[in-house]
Design a protein around this motif. Sequence first.
Motif, PDB file in Angstrom:
ATOM      1  N   UNK A 182       0.838  -1.202   0.000  1.00  0.00           N
ATOM      2  CA  UNK A 182       0.000   0.000   0.000  1.00  0.00           C
ATOM      3  C   UNK A 182       0.872   1.251   0.000  1.00  0.00           C
ATOM      4  N   UNK A 183       0.245   2.417  -0.197  1.00  0.00           N
ATOM      5  CA  UNK A 183       0.980   3.680  -0.250  1.00  0.00           C
ATOM      6  C   UNK A 183       1.366   4.173   1.136  1.00  0.00           C
ATOM      7  N   UNK A 184       0.703   3.630   2.156  1.00  0.00           N
ATOM      8  CA  UNK A 184       0.977   4.059   3.522  1.00  0.00           C
ATOM      9  C   UNK A 184       0.664   2.889   4.448  1.00  0.00           C
ATOM     10  N   UNK A 185       0.779   3.119   5.708  1.00  0.00           N
ATOM     11  CA  UNK A 185       0.538   2.056   6.689  1.00  0.00           C
ATOM     12  C   UNK A 185      -0.887   1.535   6.584  1.00  0.00           C
ATOM     13  N   UNK A 186      -1.006   0.205   6.537  1.00  0.00           N
ATOM     14  CA  UNK A 186      -2.320  -0.432   6.458  1.00  0.00           C
ATOM     15  C   UNK A 186      -2.985  -0.376   7.830  1.00  0.00           C
ATOM     16  N   UNK A 187      -4.129   0.308   7.891  1.00  0.00           N
ATOM     17  CA  UNK A 187      -4.865   0.429   9.150  1.00  0.00           C
ATOM     18  C   UNK A 187      -5.789  -0.771   9.341  1.00  0.00           C
ATOM     19  N   UNK A 188      -6.491  -1.135   8.270  1.00  0.00           N
ATOM     20  CA  UNK A 188      -7.394  -2.282   8.304  1.00  0.00           C
ATOM     21  C   UNK A 188      -7.638  -2.728   6.875  1.00  0.00           C
ATOM     22  N   UNK A 189      -8.181  -3.920   6.720  1.00  0.00           N
ATOM     23  CA  UNK A 189      -8.569  -4.376   5.381  1.00  0.00           C
ATOM     24  C   UNK A 189      -9.816  -5.236   5.470  1.00  0.00           C
ATOM     25  N   UNK A 190     -10.488  -5.377   4.328  1.00  0.00           N
ATOM     26  CA  UNK A 190     -11.726  -6.153   4.268  1.00  0.00           C
ATOM     27  C   UNK A 190     -11.727  -6.969   2.988  1.00  0.00           C
ATOM     28  N   UNK A 191     -12.009  -8.258   3.109  1.00  0.00           N
ATOM     29  CA  UNK A 191     -11.971  -9.200   1.998  1.00  0.00           C
ATOM     30  C   UNK A 191     -13.371  -9.349   1.397  1.00  0.00           C
ATOM     31  N   UNK A 192     -13.461  -9.372   0.059  1.00  0.00           N
ATOM     32  CA  UNK A 192     -14.764  -9.585  -0.588  1.00  0.00           C
ATOM     33  C   UNK A 192     -15.202 -11.032  -0.400  1.00  0.00           C
ATOM     34  N   UNK A 193     -16.521 -11.261  -0.491  1.00  0.00           N
ATOM     35  CA  UNK A 193     -17.059 -12.604  -0.271  1.00  0.00           C
ATOM     36  C   UNK A 193     -16.522 -13.618  -1.266  1.00  0.00           C
ATOM     37  N   UNK A 194     -16.258 -13.162  -2.509  1.00  0.00           N
ATOM     38  CA  UNK A 194     -15.755 -14.098  -3.517  1.00  0.00           C
ATOM     39  C   UNK A 194     -14.246 -14.303  -3.437  1.00  0.00           C
ATOM     40  N   UNK A 195     -13.590 -13.589  -2.501  1.00  0.00           N
ATOM     41  CA  UNK A 195     -12.159 -13.762  -2.313  1.00  0.00           C
ATOM     42  C   UNK A 195     -11.293 -13.208  -3.417  1.00  0.00           C
ATOM     43  N   UNK A 196     -11.847 -12.330  -4.262  1.00  0.00           N
ATOM     44  CA  UNK A 196     -11.084 -11.797  -5.391  1.00  0.00           C
ATOM     45  C   UNK A 196     -10.557 -10.387  -5.144  1.00  0.00           C
ATOM     46  N   UNK A 197     -11.183  -9.657  -4.218  1.00  0.00           N
ATOM     47  CA  UNK A 197     -10.811  -8.260  -4.007  1.00  0.00           C
ATOM     48  C   UNK A 197     -10.565  -7.976  -2.530  1.00  0.00           C
ATOM     49  N   UNK A 198      -9.779  -6.938  -2.313  1.00  0.00           N
ATOM     50  CA  UNK A 198      -9.440  -6.536  -0.962  1.00  0.00           C
ATOM     51  C   UNK A 198      -9.534  -5.023  -0.855  1.00  0.00           C
ATOM     52  N   UNK A 199     -10.246  -4.542   0.168  1.00  0.00           N
ATOM     53  CA  UNK A 199     -10.292  -3.117   0.473  1.00  0.00           C
ATOM     54  C   UNK A 199      -9.287  -2.839   1.583  1.00  0.00           C
ATOM     55  N   UNK A 200      -8.362  -1.922   1.330  1.00  0.00           N
ATOM     56  CA  UNK A 200      -7.329  -1.598   2.322  1.00  0.00           C
ATOM     57  C   UNK A 200      -7.502  -0.147   2.764  1.00  0.00           C
ATOM     58  N   UNK A 201      -7.651   0.059   4.059  1.00  0.00           N
ATOM     59  CA  UNK A 201      -7.723   1.407   4.622  1.00  0.00           C
ATOM     60  C   UNK A 201      -6.309   1.889   4.943  1.00  0.00           C
ATOM     61  N   UNK A 202      -5.938   3.018   4.340  1.00  0.00           N
ATOM     62  CA  UNK A 202      -4.726   3.727   4.742  1.00  0.00           C
ATOM     63  C   UNK A 202      -5.184   5.125   5.156  1.00  0.00           C
TER      64      UNK A 202
END
Length: 592
Positions: A474-494
Amino acid sequence: MSPLLFLFKGSSLCRHRFSSWSSTRTMRKCLKESNTVSATWMFNDNDGKESESESMERREAEREGIPWETGYILSYSLIGTHEVTSFDLKRGSMETSLSSQGKEGMVGPTGSIRREEFVRIITEALYSLGYEKTAASLEQESEIPLYSSPVTIFRKHLFDGNWDDSLTTLRQSDMVDENILKSTSFLIYEHKFFELLEKDRVLDALKTLRNEITPLGTNKKRVHELSRCIISSTEGLSKKNSQLKLVEEMAKLLPPAFMIPERRLEHLVEQALHVQEKACTFFRNSMDALSLYTDCVNGQLPSRTIQAHDDVVLFLKFSNNGRYLASSSSDKSAIVWEVHEDGELTEKHRLTGHTQPVVIVAWKSDDQQLLTCGRAEAIRRWDVTSGECLSIYRKTGFGETTCCWRNSGEILSLTTDRSLTLWRTDGTMDSQTETLNMNSQLDVTRDGKITLVSCGKYVRLSQRHSKVLHFLQARNTVVSFSLSDDGKFLLINIPKEISLWSIVSNELVKSYRGPENTRFSGSRSCFGGSELEFVAGVSDDYQVYIWLRETGDLIQTLPEPGRCISWNSKNPHMLASAYDRKITIWELIPVN
């Protein structure tokens, strides 16, 4: 006194007097010079029989695209108008119907729909739905035929298999250009070719291929396929020998003004539904819920708010089947809520026993069990049906910081000694001595094959036996992340954005930002919608934002603050948010 025929050519009047059937040639010439759109020349003698001279006139007229029918009426319409003029040959009287003139020829709330076109596509829809009597009745009552006379003749030739005559009729139309004529001729000759082959007239079929199809100079690949049919089996080759299918294909090639496309009204209605769908932000990919009876507009966001806990709500998570919502709080408890269709929540179980705030909950894949994790404390496993605590997992001398399920029923946790621990349901553990960040987060794909762990600016993806697949940087420190139900995508909070990553391609797909200076260093973000078309996130100032996943456009800010959120994967219009001690269920649907 002999009857008169009046036809207008521009501003001049074409006037012809006729007294016998021998003058029909002059009349046809007048019709053509007068820019006539269509004309029907009807004849009859005293005996109701066609004489030899009348027969010759009829055949010549039909070649020129002017059909004949038994009777005494000549009817025609002029280019650029909607006038239909009928001339009674027996009485010598003329009647002009102004079916569409000026505003009278337009319909609709804004007067933007041509009445004649509207009636015709309704008639075509009735025929396509099988309501033939109703369609014929509409043609008769409205006096607007579905097809003009030349098109009627053209269709009849196609259905009767009169291939050469159909092309003769088509060539006489001013609406068909050279390219369309080539394409339609190819289809017609192709049908003629297969018809000859089916009748074992191989030499005639070869002649059609050489002298009629090949000279068109189009679709050479198909020509080679047809040539092989002469010497080999045609099995597996589309013969397209259905006249009805041919007419449908013709409608796709010919100009709409010549032949109305099949199922045109249904196509227009579907277009209207798609427009309404786009206008309703949270109705995307939910066409089954749209109605033809009402317009779809975005309205107020209905919501239900309940007092849930005795202290701040820290985490929310809907069950996989969407029937339950689990919440955890600083009051050291978790609650399992039953979720009703109207958004009402009913408390099912209040789970107590933790000595520290409950920071996370995790549903088992079958929703029969739930994990709760106390801050630097222990993990508890609960039976959702009974509310009974089944097991407690605690590493001696250390506490747990986060946890999740593996699909086999095993439990992964991160402990305060910065190690990743694998727990089995019998309470035994297999500790892996890894040096991780205390603020790390972990998750596992639903199939249990990939484990994700955050550390600094990275999210590490590894297989079951600790084999590292790759890192997402990521561009900065990863605060949290969330995985999609299909396991194909990831949301990363910075801190300044939420980023969408593809786990499959290991690439950054899209970034989501709020208003200027908005930060996202708190709660996990989540996917939403029936096809994960939305992304929702919570900012540091407790604003809940919703974006379109594909475009990154910010489309909604919830009117109430939120600390944590969860989107119901089985009810794509239901979003839960929590702030302070309250939980709010939002119905993200338009008002009809």
